[in-house]
Motif scaffolding. Structure first.
Motif: not given
Length: 206
Positions: A5-12, A45-50, A55-60, A83-88
């Motif tokens: 799960g990704v919550d993408g804002g402008q500061s973080a 990608g950087r957040g996923w690596r950290e 391995a992930v199946d889905r990224v939201v 970057l993540t190898g996600a299928h979806e």
């Protein structure tokens, strides 16, 4: 199924794996900061690596900077998948994902307040609509950038002799350094929207 799960804002930009309680935060991306699509993908990608590169199946993706055009949206999803190898990869405005998380997409109004501000209103009968979220140039009233900008405007007006001095002058000096040339340094900053938004806590403290 493991979901990122990704919550993408402008500061973080915050990421979390569905089977891990940890939330990893990396630097966000604002409109006007070069190739926003590539920047967001790289940050995810950087957040996923950290987070451990599991391995992930889905990224939201719930993004303040969600592309409005189909071509850019497809490009972003493709980059994140690579970057993540996600299928979806699923993409939505962060107002949508916030509403889903808070109200399970039931009727009501949710508010996302960060660097910017947006709300999603879903009536019991009728279509959902996003209110606000017009960006730092023409909207986002009440967001951190809006508050920080108004505070800095008061500081600069006082410096020009066009307004009364306030406690914000000292606060601005503590955060940004000498007031002389402050406007130049902010315009030349790599991430001016983020820098100005970070002045909002100082304004609220004052």
């Amino acid at each position: 199924m493991r979901v990122l799960g990704v919550d993408g804002g402008q500061s973080a930009i915050r990421v979390r794996l569905s089977d891990d309680e940890r939330v990893v935060a990396v630097e966000g991306v604002s409109h006007g900061e070069g190739d926003v699509v590539a920047g967001v993908a790289e940050a995810v990608g950087r957040g996923w690596r950290e987070a451990g590169s599991e391995a992930v199946d889905r990224v939201v993706l719930g993004l303040t900077t969600a592309p409005s055009g189909a071509e850019d949206a497809d490009r972003l999803c493709s980059l994140v998948a690579a970057l993540t190898g996600a299928h979806e990869v699923l993409l939505a405005d962060d107002a949508v994902t916030a509403h889903a998380g808070a109200l399970s997409m039931g009727w009501g109004i949710s508010v996302v307040a960060g660097t910017g501000v947006a709300s999603l209103a879903l009536p019991e009968d009728g279509d959902a609509r996003i209110l606000g979220g017009h960006g730092y140039l023409i909207g986002d009233e009440g967001g951190a950038f809006w508050i920080g900008r108004r505070g800095l405007n008061a500081v600069l007006r006082a410096g020009d002799g066009r307004g009364e001095a306030t406690a914000l002058g000292a606060a601005a000096e503590r955060r940004f350094g000498p007031l002389a040339g402050l406007h130049v340094r902010l315009h030349e900053a790599d991430r001016p929207v983020n820098a100005i938004a970070h002045f909002a806590p100082d304004v609220l403290d004052a």
